[in-house]
Scaffold this motif. Structure first.
Motif, PDB file in Angstrom:
ATOM      1  N   ARG A 228     -40.668  15.280  15.047  1.00 38.45           N
ATOM      2  CA  ARG A 228     -41.248  15.935  16.213  1.00 38.45           C
ATOM      3  C   ARG A 228     -40.849  17.409  16.248  1.00 38.45           C
ATOM      4  O   ARG A 228     -39.887  17.831  15.616  1.00 38.45           O
ATOM      5  N   ALA A 229     -41.618  18.192  16.992  1.00 40.99           N
ATOM      6  CA  ALA A 229     -41.324  19.613  17.194  1.00 40.99           C
ATOM      7  C   ALA A 229     -41.082  19.840  18.683  1.00 40.99           C
ATOM      8  O   ALA A 229     -41.664  19.155  19.533  1.00 40.99           O
ATOM      9  N   TYR A 230     -40.247  20.818  18.988  1.00 33.71           N
ATOM     10  CA  TYR A 230     -39.815  21.027  20.379  1.00 33.71           C
ATOM     11  C   TYR A 230     -40.003  22.488  20.773  1.00 33.71           C
ATOM     12  O   TYR A 230     -39.825  23.398  19.959  1.00 33.71           O
ATOM     13  N   SER A 231     -40.345  22.703  22.042  1.00 37.78           N
ATOM     14  CA  SER A 231     -40.583  24.049  22.550  1.00 37.78           C
ATOM     15  C   SER A 231     -39.817  24.247  23.850  1.00 37.78           C
ATOM     16  O   SER A 231     -39.819  23.379  24.727  1.00 37.78           O
TER      17      SER A 231
ATOM     18  N   VAL B 162     -40.710  30.497  25.480  1.00 38.09           N
ATOM     19  CA  VAL B 162     -39.629  31.411  25.127  1.00 38.09           C
ATOM     20  C   VAL B 162     -39.876  31.878  23.702  1.00 38.09           C
ATOM     21  O   VAL B 162     -40.107  31.065  22.800  1.00 38.09           O
ATOM     22  N   SER B 163     -39.839  33.180  23.498  1.00 37.85           N
ATOM     23  CA  SER B 163     -40.146  33.752  22.198  1.00 37.85           C
ATOM     24  C   SER B 163     -39.301  33.131  21.093  1.00 37.85           C
ATOM     25  O   SER B 163     -38.083  32.970  21.232  1.00 37.85           O
ATOM     26  N   SER B 164     -39.953  32.767  19.990  1.00 35.30           N
ATOM     27  CA  SER B 164     -39.341  32.182  18.776  1.00 35.30           C
ATOM     28  C   SER B 164     -38.707  30.823  19.001  1.00 35.30           C
ATOM     29  O   SER B 164     -37.997  30.317  18.133  1.00 35.30           O
ATOM     30  N   GLN B 165     -38.975  30.222  20.158  1.00 35.64           N
ATOM     31  CA  GLN B 165     -38.400  28.902  20.446  1.00 35.64           C
ATOM     32  C   GLN B 165     -39.502  27.867  20.722  1.00 35.64           C
ATOM     33  O   GLN B 165     -39.331  26.973  21.545  1.00 35.64           O
TER      34      GLN B 165
ATOM     35  N   THR C  47     -30.603  22.580  19.427  1.00 30.63           N
ATOM     36  CA  THR C  47     -30.314  23.519  20.501  1.00 30.63           C
ATOM     37  C   THR C  47     -31.322  24.648  20.472  1.00 30.63           C
ATOM     38  O   THR C  47     -31.532  25.275  19.437  1.00 30.63           O
ATOM     39  N   LEU C  48     -31.960  24.881  21.606  1.00 31.52           N
ATOM     40  CA  LEU C  48     -32.878  26.001  21.766  1.00 31.52           C
ATOM     41  C   LEU C  48     -32.260  26.977  22.769  1.00 31.52           C
ATOM     42  O   LEU C  48     -31.522  26.562  23.668  1.00 31.52           O
ATOM     43  N   MET C  49     -32.595  28.265  22.634  1.00 36.83           N
ATOM     44  CA  MET C  49     -31.890  29.275  23.420  1.00 36.83           C
ATOM     45  C   MET C  49     -32.831  30.340  23.959  1.00 36.83           C
ATOM     46  O   MET C  49     -33.728  30.811  23.254  1.00 36.83           O
ATOM     47  N   ASP C  50     -32.619  30.706  25.206  1.00 34.92           N
ATOM     48  CA  ASP C  50     -33.321  31.813  25.828  1.00 34.92           C
ATOM     49  C   ASP C  50     -32.310  32.937  26.035  1.00 34.92           C
ATOM     50  O   ASP C  50     -31.398  32.836  26.862  1.00 34.92           O
TER      51      ASP C  50
ATOM     52  N   ARG D 140     -34.348  32.258  35.824  1.00 31.27           N
ATOM     53  CA  ARG D 140     -35.318  31.506  35.030  1.00 31.27           C
ATOM     54  C   ARG D 140     -34.979  30.013  35.050  1.00 31.27           C
ATOM     55  O   ARG D 140     -33.819  29.633  34.884  1.00 31.27           O
ATOM     56  N   LEU D 141     -36.003  29.207  35.247  1.00 31.87           N
ATOM     57  CA  LEU D 141     -35.888  27.756  35.099  1.00 31.87           C
ATOM     58  C   LEU D 141     -36.370  27.395  33.698  1.00 31.87           C
ATOM     59  O   LEU D 141     -37.243  28.074  33.146  1.00 31.87           O
ATOM     60  N   HIS D 142     -35.842  26.318  33.123  1.00 38.96           N
ATOM     61  CA  HIS D 142     -36.206  25.960  31.755  1.00 38.96           C
ATOM     62  C   HIS D 142     -36.586  24.488  31.635  1.00 38.96           C
ATOM     63  O   HIS D 142     -36.116  23.648  32.401  1.00 38.96           O
ATOM     64  N   ARG D 143     -37.450  24.229  30.678  1.00 35.77           N
ATOM     65  CA  ARG D 143     -37.799  22.858  30.319  1.00 35.77           C
ATOM     66  C   ARG D 143     -38.075  22.805  28.832  1.00 35.77           C
ATOM     67  O   ARG D 143     -38.359  23.824  28.189  1.00 35.77           O
ATOM     68  N   VAL D 144     -38.028  21.594  28.267  1.00 39.65           N
ATOM     69  CA  VAL D 144     -38.292  21.385  26.846  1.00 39.65           C
ATOM     70  C   VAL D 144     -39.473  20.416  26.706  1.00 39.65           C
ATOM     71  O   VAL D 144     -39.511  19.382  27.381  1.00 39.65           O
ATOM     72  N   LYS D 145     -40.415  20.779  25.849  1.00 42.42           N
ATOM     73  CA  LYS D 145     -41.558  19.910  25.552  1.00 42.42           C
ATOM     74  C   LYS D 145     -41.427  19.362  24.142  1.00 42.42           C
ATOM     75  O   LYS D 145     -41.047  20.084  23.217  1.00 42.42           O
ATOM     76  N   ALA D 146     -41.729  18.090  23.977  1.00 37.99           N
ATOM     77  CA  ALA D 146     -41.700  17.443  22.659  1.00 37.99           C
ATOM     78  C   ALA D 146     -43.115  17.072  22.250  1.00 37.99           C
ATOM     79  O   ALA D 146     -43.943  16.715  23.092  1.00 37.99           O
TER      80      ALA D 146
END
Length: 255
Positions: free
Chosen positions: A201-204, A219-222, A234-237, A245-251
């Protein structure tokens, strides 16, 4: 010989094999008939609404073929079709179906590759019988019904994620402890988000400045980052803007 019947027209003493003869039109009317001009013609390993009067008829069946969308002239076979793996071996004549799919394939998961009846070979690796974006093989693997549209939104393990969400997250739909979730959120030169992942899977990582308007930005490059073989990603902003900023991850599937 005109206007006698719709369907198959045989003018030679040959054998029609691995064919589906079903609901043909004759003068605008549905018919399940066939017209045989040569008395030496015969049929074998065919699917027809009735074999009464069909010359030959060796290993023919009368089950409904189970087309994906018959009304839309989509004659690919549905999961569980009676025509899957019921043809005879024609490898010497055809190595692929009408779309170039290599045949035969093991469409009923019994361990043996056999020809299907009809012009399209059922491919369990790509088929999507209820057309929800989830392949039949995945539903079959977890003993779920790929032909039922209700399967998409079902949550058999009660973890709050439906089957389609479990597929895209690559989690188990029958295990309530298996669901996609964030493992750690920390601040070190930016917001760091860690979570369990899979390499298929890929994550954003996305962010929002207002959780009420539903507007999320990448998020740029993430974005579309392939999961790590270690099982943790681990992804980073690194943005340090004064606005929270609020964050979420999509799979999802890799591009």
């Amino acid at each position: 010989a005109t206007n006698r019947a719709g369907g198959v027209y045989c003018d030679e003493a040959g054998v029609t094999r691995n064919s589906i003869i079903w609901r043909n039109l004759l003068n605008g009317v549905w018919t399940n008939e066939w017209y045989v001009y040569n008395t030496g013609a015969s049929f074998a390993y065919c699917c027809a609404a009735s074999t009464n009067g069909m010359p030959g008829g060796w290993r023919c069946i009368t089950n409904a073929p189970g087309f994906l969308q018959e009304a839309a002239t989509n004659y690919h076979l549905l999961y569980g079709s009676a025509c899957i793996d019921k043809g005879t071996n024609l490898a010497a004549l055809f190595s692929a179906d009408l779309e170039g799919t290599i045949r035969p394939l093991d469409g009923n998961w019994d361990g043996t590759n056999l020809f299907d009846m009809g012009c399209f070979e059922y491919n369990p690796n790509t088929a999507d019988s209820n057309q929800d974006g989830v392949p039949d093989w995945w539903y079959h693997k977890h003993r779920l019904n790929p032909t039922n549209s209700a399967t998409t939104a079902a949550d058999p393990d009660g973890d709050g994620l439906d089957n389609r969400q479990e597929w895209f997250a690559d989690t188990l739909p029958t295990n309530p402890a298996s669901f996609f979730r964030l493992g750690d959120i920390s601040w070190s030169n930016g917001c760091r988000v860690s979570f369990a992942c899979t390499n298929s899977r890929a994550y954003s990582l996305e962010y929002a400045t207002n959780e009420l308007n539903g507007s999320w930005s990448p998020v740029s490059s993430q974005t579309s980052v392939r999961g790590a073989l270690s099982g943790t990603l681990t992804l980073m902003d690194t943005n340090r803007a004064s606005v929270l900023r609020l964050h979420r991850v999509k799979a999802g599937l890799p591009p």
